[in-house]
Design a protein around this motif. Structure first.
Motif, PDB file in Angstrom:
ATOM      1  N   GLY A  40       0.756  -1.277   0.068  1.00 17.76           N
ATOM      2  CA  GLY A  40       0.138  -0.044   0.226  1.00 17.76           C
ATOM      3  C   GLY A  40       0.702   1.152   0.129  1.00 17.76           C
ATOM      4  N   GLY A  41       2.065   1.015   0.224  1.00 22.31           N
ATOM      5  CA  GLY A  41       2.986   2.428   0.145  1.00 22.31           C
ATOM      6  C   GLY A  41       4.293   2.024   1.070  1.00 22.31           C
ATOM      7  N   LEU A  42       5.299   2.537   0.597  1.00 26.05           N
ATOM      8  CA  LEU A  42       6.610   2.334   1.055  1.00 26.05           C
ATOM      9  C   LEU A  42       6.858   2.641   2.463  1.00 26.05           C
ATOM     10  N   ALA A  43       7.333   1.696   3.239  1.00 26.94           N
ATOM     11  CA  ALA A  43       7.311   2.058   4.804  1.00 26.94           C
ATOM     12  C   ALA A  43       8.748   2.018   5.038  1.00 26.94           C
ATOM     13  N   LEU A  44       9.381   3.403   5.352  1.00 30.05           N
ATOM     14  CA  LEU A  44      10.786   3.501   5.725  1.00 30.05           C
ATOM     15  C   LEU A  44      10.953   2.853   7.006  1.00 30.05           C
ATOM     16  N   PRO A  45      12.185   2.397   7.337  1.00 30.47           N
ATOM     17  CA  PRO A  45      12.602   1.814   8.649  1.00 30.47           C
ATOM     18  C   PRO A  45      12.717   2.887   9.873  1.00 30.47           C
ATOM     19  N   PRO A  46      12.387   2.346  10.824  1.00 26.50           N
ATOM     20  CA  PRO A  46      12.471   3.363  11.956  1.00 26.50           C
ATOM     21  C   PRO A  46      13.908   3.766  12.288  1.00 26.50           C
ATOM     22  N   ALA A  47      13.885   4.828  12.969  1.00 23.36           N
ATOM     23  CA  ALA A  47      15.379   5.301  13.194  1.00 23.36           C
ATOM     24  C   ALA A  47      16.210   4.290  14.016  1.00 23.36           C
ATOM     25  N   ASN A  48      15.457   3.909  14.904  1.00 27.30           N
ATOM     26  CA  ASN A  48      16.102   2.650  15.719  1.00 27.30           C
ATOM     27  C   ASN A  48      15.683   1.466  15.228  1.00 27.30           C
ATOM     28  N   PRO A  49      16.252   0.525  14.673  1.00 28.75           N
ATOM     29  CA  PRO A  49      15.975  -0.560  14.091  1.00 28.75           C
ATOM     30  C   PRO A  49      15.319  -1.584  15.171  1.00 28.75           C
ATOM     31  N   THR A  50      14.659  -2.616  14.470  1.00 32.03           N
ATOM     32  CA  THR A  50      14.198  -3.740  15.455  1.00 32.03           C
ATOM     33  C   THR A  50      14.645  -5.192  14.897  1.00 32.03           C
ATOM     34  N   ARG A  51      14.183  -6.232  15.616  1.00 32.33           N
ATOM     35  CA  ARG A  51      14.388  -7.732  15.187  1.00 32.33           C
ATOM     36  C   ARG A  51      13.753  -7.820  14.009  1.00 32.33           C
ATOM     37  N   ALA A  52      12.937  -7.188  13.635  1.00 32.31           N
ATOM     38  CA  ALA A  52      11.936  -7.336  12.535  1.00 32.31           C
ATOM     39  C   ALA A  52      11.915  -6.540  11.292  1.00 32.31           C
ATOM     40  N   THR A 323      18.401  -5.994 -11.342  1.00 35.62           N
ATOM     41  CA  THR A 323      18.196  -5.086 -10.201  1.00 35.62           C
ATOM     42  C   THR A 323      17.573  -3.898 -10.452  1.00 35.62           C
ATOM     43  N   ALA A 324      18.311  -3.315 -11.592  1.00 32.79           N
ATOM     44  CA  ALA A 324      17.781  -1.849 -11.866  1.00 32.79           C
ATOM     45  C   ALA A 324      16.618  -2.105 -12.725  1.00 32.79           C
ATOM     46  N   ASN A 325      16.130  -3.157 -13.211  1.00 35.56           N
ATOM     47  CA  ASN A 325      14.656  -3.406 -14.086  1.00 35.56           C
ATOM     48  C   ASN A 325      13.988  -3.865 -13.114  1.00 35.56           C
ATOM     49  N   ASN A 326      14.074  -3.929 -11.780  1.00 36.72           N
ATOM     50  CA  ASN A 326      13.080  -4.177 -10.664  1.00 36.72           C
ATOM     51  C   ASN A 326      12.546  -5.692 -11.051  1.00 36.72           C
ATOM     52  N   ARG A 327      13.143  -6.585 -11.149  1.00 34.69           N
ATOM     53  CA  ARG A 327      12.505  -7.806 -11.650  1.00 34.69           C
ATOM     54  C   ARG A 327      13.543  -8.924 -11.305  1.00 34.69           C
ATOM     55  N   VAL A 328      13.052 -10.243 -11.143  1.00 35.54           N
ATOM     56  CA  VAL A 328      13.618 -11.271 -11.224  1.00 35.54           C
ATOM     57  C   VAL A 328      13.362 -12.227 -12.254  1.00 35.54           C
ATOM     58  N   LEU A 329      14.530 -12.716 -13.095  1.00 41.10           N
ATOM     59  CA  LEU A 329      14.152 -13.530 -14.319  1.00 41.10           C
ATOM     60  C   LEU A 329      14.461 -15.133 -13.969  1.00 41.10           C
ATOM     61  N   ASN A 356       8.629  -0.950  -8.450  1.00 47.83           N
ATOM     62  CA  ASN A 356       6.915  -1.405  -7.846  1.00 47.83           C
ATOM     63  C   ASN A 356       5.971  -1.084  -9.035  1.00 47.83           C
ATOM     64  N   ARG A 357       6.436  -1.459 -10.226  1.00 51.33           N
ATOM     65  CA  ARG A 357       5.615  -1.160 -11.321  1.00 51.33           C
ATOM     66  C   ARG A 357       5.038   0.059 -11.491  1.00 51.33           C
ATOM     67  N   TRP A 358       5.966   1.318 -11.028  1.00 54.04           N
ATOM     68  CA  TRP A 358       5.467   2.594 -10.850  1.00 54.04           C
ATOM     69  C   TRP A 358       3.965   2.929 -10.205  1.00 54.04           C
ATOM     70  N   SER A 359       3.876   1.991  -9.089  1.00 56.08           N
ATOM     71  CA  SER A 359       2.765   2.253  -8.375  1.00 56.08           C
ATOM     72  C   SER A 359       3.030   1.906  -6.856  1.00 56.08           C
ATOM     73  N   ALA A 360       1.954   1.672  -6.056  1.00 49.77           N
ATOM     74  CA  ALA A 360       2.209   1.451  -4.820  1.00 49.77           C
ATOM     75  C   ALA A 360       2.911   0.014  -4.484  1.00 49.77           C
ATOM     76  N   VAL A 361       3.724  -0.129  -3.323  1.00 51.50           N
ATOM     77  CA  VAL A 361       4.337  -1.305  -2.932  1.00 51.50           C
ATOM     78  C   VAL A 361       3.263  -2.329  -2.705  1.00 51.50           C
ATOM     79  N   THR A 362       3.535  -3.651  -3.354  1.00 50.32           N
ATOM     80  CA  THR A 362       2.624  -4.634  -3.117  1.00 50.32           C
ATOM     81  C   THR A 362       3.196  -5.692  -2.771  1.00 50.32           C
ATOM     82  N   PRO A 363       2.549  -6.945  -2.270  1.00 50.19           N
ATOM     83  CA  PRO A 363       3.514  -8.100  -2.027  1.00 50.19           C
ATOM     84  C   PRO A 363       4.302  -8.703  -3.143  1.00 50.19           C
TER      85      PRO A 363
END
Length: 395
Positions: A40-52, A323-329, A356-363
């Protein structure tokens, strides 16, 4: 924070189909994601990382009992003592930092003895954990898989000790020094290192060497002290620009030469410096062109940072992180004729290449996938630009 669980049942139809409705994904679907809850949208990591949560992970490995991730932007390695089955599952062990919330180079200033600086390649081989601590210009080895945080390594390669971290050990490039080692592999009885900053690949016969032992094989340079891109000449079959990832089996060595936008291979395994036999991503060994604009295709790459070959059971599968084509072949088998890939992940077609296919981040989208590990019907992708690792399964 809302938690989204992704399962194959949520994806009854494959992402990519051709005009005739054929499945271009080969049945691969995202199964579990680790790190940022990004759909649904790119989530940036928190300033303090977690184990997750992660920041720009670049390397990943799994076997039947473990998953290992190089959480490169947080300068640490995360270990799960089983392959995770739940989204955003926290890691069991943190290495390179004293705990799960500390980040920073060399353990936030605590020193390189137990800290890391942009770790990238990760591998478990014969019960030993191996990490390419790239910007410390060394390889770290644990004789057993650590079970507690902050466990110190048992062996260092590329530096005289655990405190020195200069490029090429502060001296001239040699067969025992490294500069930005990003990729690692054990193929046959040879331990291989993609010594990226020296534009070469090193090989030690007999597996992991003792500290200070020179490599038996130097690929990509005319001698042990040279380190120019493409041997200081035009690109060719015996040179590298940015060798980054290594894979293969006893009869084949594959190197992702990201800077030359290609994958090169040797069959049989090289015993010394010699031209490659196999080429993917370019029309010939003298080409290193990039096609950054316009439609892509299934046999051209842009900065392929990872290659992974699975040959378990005799049925070979090959995956390239484009990588720069944002895909796995993916290919069924290893193409020896430059043929296009059989399947594409994270894009609606072989021609598309958007982040992200020029859209929102999806699974099932990717943004700058770096590291990758393929084994059977499972594929792990270090989705660096989305600050996560996605585990895919072939249904």
């Amino acid at each position: 924070m809302t938690k989204l669980t992704v399962r194959a049942s949520l994806h009854p139809a494959p992402l990519a189909e051709n005009a005739c409705g054929a499945d271009l994904s080969g049945g691969w679907v995202p199964d579990v994601w680790l790190g940022a809850p990004a759909p649904g949208g790119l989530a940036l990591p928190p300033a303090n990382p977690t184990r997750a949560w992660m920041y720009s992970p670049r390397g990943v490995f799994f076997d039947d009992d473990h998953l290992v991730v190089a959480d490169s932007g947080n300068h640490r390695v995360l270990i799960w003592h089983e392959v995770p089955t739940d989204d955003e599952q926290p890691a069991d062990v943190v290495l390179g930092q004293p705990d799960g919330s500390t980040e920073g180079r060399a353990a936030a200033g605590r020193g390189p003895e137990n800290g890391m600086d942009l770790p990238t390649g990760v591998l478990i081989h014969e019960g030993r954990l191996i990490v390419a601590d790239a910007w410390h210009h060394r390889i770290l080895v644990w004789d057993r898989i650590p079970e507690i945080d902050w466990t110190p390594p048992d062996l260092v390669l590329g530096q005289p000790n655990f405190t020195e971290v200069e490029p090429n050990a502060g001296a001239q490039c040699s067969a025992s020094t490294m500069y930005w080692p990003f990729g690692i592999a054990v193929i046959g009885s040879v331990f291989w290192v993609a010594d990226t900053g020296n534009r070469r690949v090193l090989g030690w016969s007999g597996g992991l060497p003792d500290n200070g032992r020179p490599a038996d094989i130097v690929l990509g340079q005319p001698d042990n002290s040279s380190r120019e891109e493409n041997r200081g000449e035009r690109v060719g079959p015996a040179s590298f620009r940015w060798p980054h990832s290594i894979s293969g089996h006893e009869g084949l060595l594959l190197i992702a030469d990201a800077g030359d936008h290609r994958v090169v291979g040797w069959s049989p395994l090289p015993l010394g410096d010699r031209p490659a036999d196999l080429l993917l991503g370019q029309p010939d060994f003298a080409s290193a062109g990039e096609w950054p604009y316009g439609p892509q295709c299934g046999n051209r790459f842009r900065f392929p940072y990872a290659v992974s070959l699975d040959a378990v059971g005799g049925d070979e599968q090959l995956a390239v992180s484009d990588t720069a084509n944002n895909r796995v072949l993916l290919w069924d088998g290893v193409p020896d004729d430059g043929r296009p890939a059989d399947y594409v992940l994270a894009q609606p077609s072989f021609e598309a290449n958007g982040e992200n296919r020029w859209s929102a981040v999806t699974p099932d989208s990717l943004c700058w996938p770096y590291g990758m590990w393929l084994q059977g019907d499972r594929l792990a992708v270090a989705d660096s630009g989305n600050n996560r690792v996605v585990l895919w399964r072939r249904r």
